[in-house]
Design an enzyme around this catalytic site. Structure first.
Site, PDB file in Angstrom:
ATOM      1  CD  GLU A  33      47.799  32.053  39.753  1.00 52.44           C
ATOM      2  OE1 GLU A  33      48.166  33.080  39.158  1.00 52.44           O
ATOM      3  OE2 GLU A  33      47.192  32.081  40.835  1.00 52.44           O
ATOM      4  CG  ASP A 106      49.594  33.389  43.234  1.00 49.09           C
ATOM      5  OD1 ASP A 106      49.844  32.412  43.976  1.00 49.09           O
ATOM      6  OD2 ASP A 106      50.342  33.752  42.310  1.00 49.09           O
ATOM      7  CG  ASP A 108      47.612  37.627  42.046  1.00 47.88           C
ATOM      8  OD1 ASP A 108      46.760  36.790  41.647  1.00 47.88           O
ATOM      9  OD2 ASP A 108      48.810  37.556  41.722  1.00 47.88           O
ATOM     10  CG  ASP A 110      47.235  37.495  36.772  1.00 51.72           C
ATOM     11  OD1 ASP A 110      46.399  38.096  36.074  1.00 51.72           O
ATOM     12  OD2 ASP A 110      48.456  37.660  36.658  1.00 51.72           O
TER      13      ASP A 110
END
Length: 245
Positions: A33, A106, A108, A110
Site C-alpha cells: 500500500e 497498514d 488502519d 484504509d
C-alpha cells in the site's frame, strides 16, 4: 470481444520492482500500500527472490465490475500483469510468476479496505490462487519497544505490554514505545527484519473461508442494498477506534 491487453504484450507494470530469480516456485510478490512503503520495501527486500508492486489511490469497486472493466483499470491491472496468469475464464495458474503473493497494508481503516478489496478481487477473478494457498497477509508490527540497544517488535497490545515489563525489569527502568501508524514509518532495515525476512516474519495464509468473509463484507459495504450496510455499521460502530473524517 475484448481488445488485446497487456497480457499479450508481455509488458510488466512500470511500478513493479521485479526479482532476479525466474523460477516461480522460489519467488514472492509483495503488493504494498502506497509509494512510500513501496520504496522502503524495495530497499529492504532480498531482490534475488522478492518483487515489490506498490499500489496507490482508491481501487475499482469490484462489487460492480466485470472482467472487461478490470482490464482497463489502472489500479488492478498492474496486479493482473505482474501475476501473469490472467483472470476469469482466461485464468491459467501454470503461468503464475510468483509462488507467494503477499498483501502488505497498514494496520488502519484504509489498509483494511485494501486487504478486503484485494481478497474479494482474487476470490472473484483468480480463485485458484486462494484455493492453492498462494495468497498471504503480511503482518507488520504495531509497536517498537526499546530500552537502550534492546529492541522488541510487538504485533499486539498484549505483546507490547509483555515487552515493556521485560525491558523495564524490577527497577521499572524507562522504556520507549513507538506506535507504527503505517508501513512508511519503518525504514528498510526494520521492514525487512520484522515483515519480509522469511526467517523471522509473521504471515497469515489466506483460506477460502477468509475470502468468503471478505466477499460478504464487500457486498454489504459496496453493494446496492442500503439496509444490510446500515445494519453492519450499527453493529460495528462500537469497535471503531480510529476514525478519519
Amino acid at each position: 470481444i475484448r481488445r488485446q491487453t497487456g497480457l499479450e504484450s508481455g509488458q510488466m507494470p512500470d511500478k513493479l520492482r521485479d526479482c532476479n530469480d525466474r523460477d516461480p516456485s522460489l519467488t514472492e510478490l509483495y503488493i504494498v500500500e502506497g509509494d512510500s512503503a513501496g520504496g522502503s520495501a524495495t530497499q529492504g527486500r532480498d531482490s534475488r527472490f522478492q518483487a515489490i508492486l506498490p499500489l496507490w489511490g482508491k481501487m475499482l469497486n469490484v462489487e460492480k465490475a466485470r472482467a472487461d472493466r478490470i482490464y482497463g483499470n489502472d489500479k488492478l491491472m498492474p496486479v493482473v500483469l505482474a501475476l501473469g496468469c490472467g483472470i476469469g475464464d482466461e485464468f491459467d495458474i501454470s503461468k503464475l510468476r510468483y509462488d507467494k503473493v503477499f498483501i502488505m497494508a497498514d494496520a488502519d481503516v484504509d489498509g483494511s479496505h485494501i486487504r478486503t478489496l484485494l481478497l474479494t478481487f482474487f476470490f472473484r477473478f483468480m480463485r485458484p490462487l486462494i484455493e492453492d494457498g498462494h495468497i498471504y497477509l503480511a503482518q507488520p508490527p504495531l509497536f517498537k519497544v526499546a530500552r537502550g540497544k534492546q529492541v522488541r517488535y510487538a504485533f499486539s497490545d498484549a505483546e507490547r505490554d509483555q515487552y515493556i515489563s521485560e525491558l523495564s525489569g524490577e527497577n521499572n527502568l524507562k522504556v520507549n514505545v513507538q506506535r507504527y501508524k503505517g508501513l512508511g514509518e519503518m525504514d528498510p532495515e526494520q521492514l525487512w527484519e520484522t515483515t519480509m525476512d522469511p526467517e523471522r516474519r509473521t504471515m497469515i495464509k489466506v483460506t477460502m473461508e477468509d475470502a468468503v468473509k471478505a466477499d460478504e463484507i464487500f457486498t454489504i459495504l459496496m453493494g446496492d442494498k442500503v439496509a444490510p450496510r446500515k445494519e453492519f455499521i450499527e453493529k460495528n460502530a462500537e469497535y471503531v477506534k480510529d476514525l478519519d473524517v
